[in-house]
Each structure stands twice: as C-alpha cells, then as structure tokens.
Write an enzyme that holds these catalytic residues in place. Structure first.
Site, short mmCIF file in Angstrom:
data_model
loop_
_atom_site.label_atom_id
_atom_site.label_comp_id
_atom_site.label_asym_id
_atom_site.label_seq_id
_atom_site.Cartn_x
_atom_site.Cartn_y
_atom_site.Cartn_z
N VAL A 152 31.80 28.82 -39.62
CA VAL A 152 32.77 27.73 -39.83
C VAL A 152 32.72 26.51 -39.41
CG1 VAL A 152 35.07 27.43 -41.06
CG2 VAL A 152 34.02 29.80 -41.08
N VAL A 202 39.14 8.11 -45.87
CA VAL A 202 40.23 8.04 -44.95
C VAL A 202 40.62 6.87 -44.66
CG1 VAL A 202 40.90 8.55 -42.58
CG2 VAL A 202 39.53 10.32 -44.07
N GLY A 244 37.93 30.82 -49.24
CA GLY A 244 37.19 30.14 -48.73
C GLY A 244 37.17 28.51 -49.21
N ILE A 265 37.72 27.61 -52.30
CA ILE A 265 38.50 27.35 -53.51
C ILE A 265 39.83 26.63 -53.12
CG2 ILE A 265 39.80 28.57 -55.32
CD1 ILE A 265 38.03 30.91 -54.74
N GLU A 318 32.89 39.42 -41.68
CA GLU A 318 33.60 39.38 -40.53
C GLU A 318 32.60 40.08 -39.48
OE1 GLU A 318 36.36 37.39 -40.18
OE2 GLU A 318 35.96 36.98 -42.25
N LYS A 348 45.06 37.45 -46.51
CA LYS A 348 45.04 36.53 -47.61
C LYS A 348 46.29 36.71 -48.39
CE LYS A 348 40.18 35.42 -46.72
NZ LYS A 348 38.82 36.16 -47.22
#
Ligand code: HSE
Length: 411
Positions: free
Chosen positions: A20, A39, A137, A139, A193, A208
């Site tokens: 990640v 931004v 993830g 979504i 994992e 989750k």
C-alpha cells in the site's frame, strides 16, 4: 504554519513502503499534477519510513529509518500510516497526532482496536485522522456512510469485506480449485495479508465490520466482541450443493441494529441467493450493502484489495486534508461497551446442512426441508436447506447426527 501558507506546500510522510505504501507514493507521483490542482497547493512526498533499504527506488532520497525525523520536522503536515498491525503503528500514529500532524491510515486492525482513542486524540490536537482505505480498499464507503447517508437511521450493514477470501471462494466455485491452490494464487497477486490467517479465518473482515458498525451505529465495536468464522471449513462439496440450488457461498461481515440500542455483529460464510447482488461479487472485489430508513438498500462495489485501488482511497484522504489543513476532519463515535453486541444466536434464518444421516431421520427432526443433490456424493451424505430457525434450534435438531457443514442462508 505561516511559512507553509507562503510556500503553498503540503508535506507528506509515508510510514511503511509495502504494497500500500509504495502504491501511495506511485499515485502521488503519477497523479501529482492533478492532485496539486485539486488541492490548490503543492503536495510533496518528503519522507518514507521503512526499516529496509531501497537504493534503486526513484524515491531513494526520501527514505529514513528513524520516526523521530518525521515527528520532529515541523514541515510534515500529513503522515500516511501503511505499516499495519497495532504495535509500532499505534506508537507512531499516537506520536504523529500529538505532534500536530494529521494521519491517514489504511490500517483496519489499528482502527478497529484503537479507533476511538485515536479519534479523541486527533480532536484534542485539532488534526484529522482519516482511514477510508481501511474498509473496502478503493471503494468509497466510510465517507458515503457518514455524509451521503447521514439523513438515515441505518438498520443493517452487510458486506463482502475481504478480497482474498472472495478470490479464493470464486476460484473454488468457478475453476474447481482447492482452497490451498486458490490461496496461493491470491498471495501471488498481492491480495493476501502477510499472515494468511488474517484473511482466511475472517479476522480482517471482522476488523472491517467493526469499523463499519462504529460509523453506522455510533459506538466503538471491538474485534473480540464479534464472533468470527472464516472459510477454512468450506469445501468443494458445499460449493457444489450451494450451486445446485442457485446460491453462492460468500464470507459476510454483518452488523444489524437490534432493540434497545444493541447490535448483532458477526463474520461467517453464508449461502447468498442469486437474487441478492452480493452473489455476483467475484474475485478480489468487495461490496457493502447498507440499509437505511430513507434510502432503502444501497450497495457499494469495487476493488477491495490491491496496491493502487487501496492507494486511491489513501490519497483521497490526503487530498481532503491537504485542501484545508486548518480544518480537522474526524469521524465521531462513542466509546464501546461490553454488553453492546448480542449473540447472532437470536437471528432466525434458513440453514444449509451437510452431514451423514438418513433423510428419514432428518425429516423426523426438521419436518419440512429442501433436500439437495450433487454428482459424486459419497454414500450416506445428506444435504438440505432448513426452514427459518435460530442456530441453537438447528443444532438441537441435529443432535445425534454426524455434521460436516452448517452455513447460514442470507435472506
Ligand atoms: N487482505 C485484505 C483483503 C487486503 O484481502 O481484502 C485489503 O484489506
């Protein structure tokens, strides 16, 4: 602060350069131009913390090994925590928030176990703690749940929350692979994992659903309050029987509002009927179905694991914070309590049963059932769907029979 405004620079540090973390660096770089535009500031990746060396990485100048460098650098505005686990990640997150830095996390274990106190800490220090990537993830689910659905009283959240197990089940269903073969594929694709038990035994889905339940129902739910069953016990025989009656086996995380503010939350494999859109969610995809008293049912669907989809959600949180560093954004939920979660034993549903017993004996115990058949079944194997009843009721009727599988049917 003053200097930042003049420079128009927002500095980001990534903790952990794994799947990640490296995805976050990639998205920040690849989409740098449009991120800066959105931004209206320059978003710069200043540090990457990792214990390993990456001499050939394009980010080699960013690497540090000592968190103290990041913690004490007043230029760092946003810390991205993609370490995982609840030890080092807890220490660094706590220190970053105390140092007045906003934290973005993909770490569901940390949020599920320490979310309440970390949100409190963020509020005390006037900074943000965001973790969109921790559930589903890529979504968009946490922000929609708290903002777009804010008008609703929510009654239920049900989701396919783990990409690895959904991938494994899909490969078992569609390609007839064994559990081990499919797990190996998922690991090779970078979905699993490091410890496969977190996925296949349901712990990841459990964390989750804890986060979803806290956001949907307003109180912290701890993983040890949520009965959790994974998919190790699901066999190709179960897959075949489910298929014979139009169902798919899916690992679901569920949180259901009960009377008097109680909550029924659990993780378990379910038989999902073809009429439910969750049954069509395949491979690494996740989906979360939410029921509210104004919206009815709404479903969120997308890639629930993987480097760039997860980075997409992390970087969205970074952008949100970077747009306005002075305004803290934090979810709000109350502390947990020991008697909040009630047992799923009270939930009535149909059940899929596979065992060794004669149909006469089954009918004598259960009355009306729907018998199931599959090719190649060994002699004496019996499989059927029951009428709606609770788990204690079904177990009482099964007494004295040899039971191989018992799976709840999603209504
Ligand atoms: N191992 C997790 C999964 C990664 O398979 O869904 C995303 O949280």
């Amino acid at each position: 602060e003053e200097i930042h405004e003049v420079n128009g620079m927002v500095n980001v540090a990534i903790l952990g350069f794994g799947t990640v973390g490296s995805g976050v660096a990639e998205v920040l770089t690849t989409n740098g131009g449009l991120i800066d535009q959105r931004v209206e500031n320059l978003v710069r990746l200043k540090y990457i913390l990792d214990v390993r060396d990456f001499p050939d990485s394009p980010y080699r100048d960013c690497f540090v090994k000592d968190f103290g460098v990041i913690e004490s650098d007043p230029e760092v505005d946003i810390v991205v925590e993609t370490i995982g686990g609840a030890t080092v990640a807890l220490d660094f997150t706590t220190r970053a928030l105390k140092a007045g830095k906003s934290v973005v996390s993909s770490n569901k274990e940390l949020v599920a176990t320490h979310g309440y106190e970390l949100l409190q800490l963020a509020r005390e220090h006037g900074v943000s703690y965001l973790f969109e990537a921790s559930v589903g993830g890529g979504i968009p689910i946490l922000r929609p749940l708290t903002s777009c659905l804010a008008a609703n009283e929510l009654s239920q959240v049900t989701g396919i929350l783990n990409g690895t197990t959904n991938y494994i089940l899909t490969r078992m269903i569609k390609a007839g692979l064994t559990f081990e073969q499919a797990l190996k594929e998922a690991q090779e694709n970078g979905y699993a994992e490091r410890d496969p038990s977190a996925d296949v035994d349901g712990h990841d889905a459990c964390r989750k659903i804890c986060i979803l339940a806290a956001l949907a129902f307003g109180q912290h739910v701890y993983p040890d309050q949520v009965p959790t069953q994974g998919i190790r016990g699901v066999t190709l025989a179960d897959v075949a029987y489910a298929d014979s009656c139009g169902y798919k086996i899916k690992l679901l995380g569920r949180a259901i509002r009960e009377r008097e503010g109680k909550l029924c939350a659990f993780v378990a494999p379910h038989l999902v009927p073809a009429s439910n859109p969750l049954s069509g969610v395949e491979d690494v995809f996740n989906a979360i179905s939410v029921t509210g008293n104004a919206i009815g049912d709404v479903m969120f669907y997308g890639r629930g694991a993987g480097k760039l989809p997860t980075a997409s959600a992390v970087v969205a949180d970074v952008i949100d914070i970077a747009k306005d560093l002075k305004t803290a954004r934090c979810a709000v939920w109350g502390p947990g309590s020991r008697d909040l979660v009630v047992s799923s034993d009270i939930l009535s549903s149909r059940w899929y049963v596979r065992g060794t017993a004669s149909m006469d004996k089954v009918r004598a115990a259960f009355g009306e059932i729907s018998p199931l058949a599959r090719g190649g079944a060994p002699a004496g194997e019996t499989a059927f769907l029951t009428a709606p009843m609770t788990e204690p009721q079904v177990r009482a009727r099964l007494e004295g029979m040899e039971l191989h599988s018992l799976i709840r049917v999603l209504e």
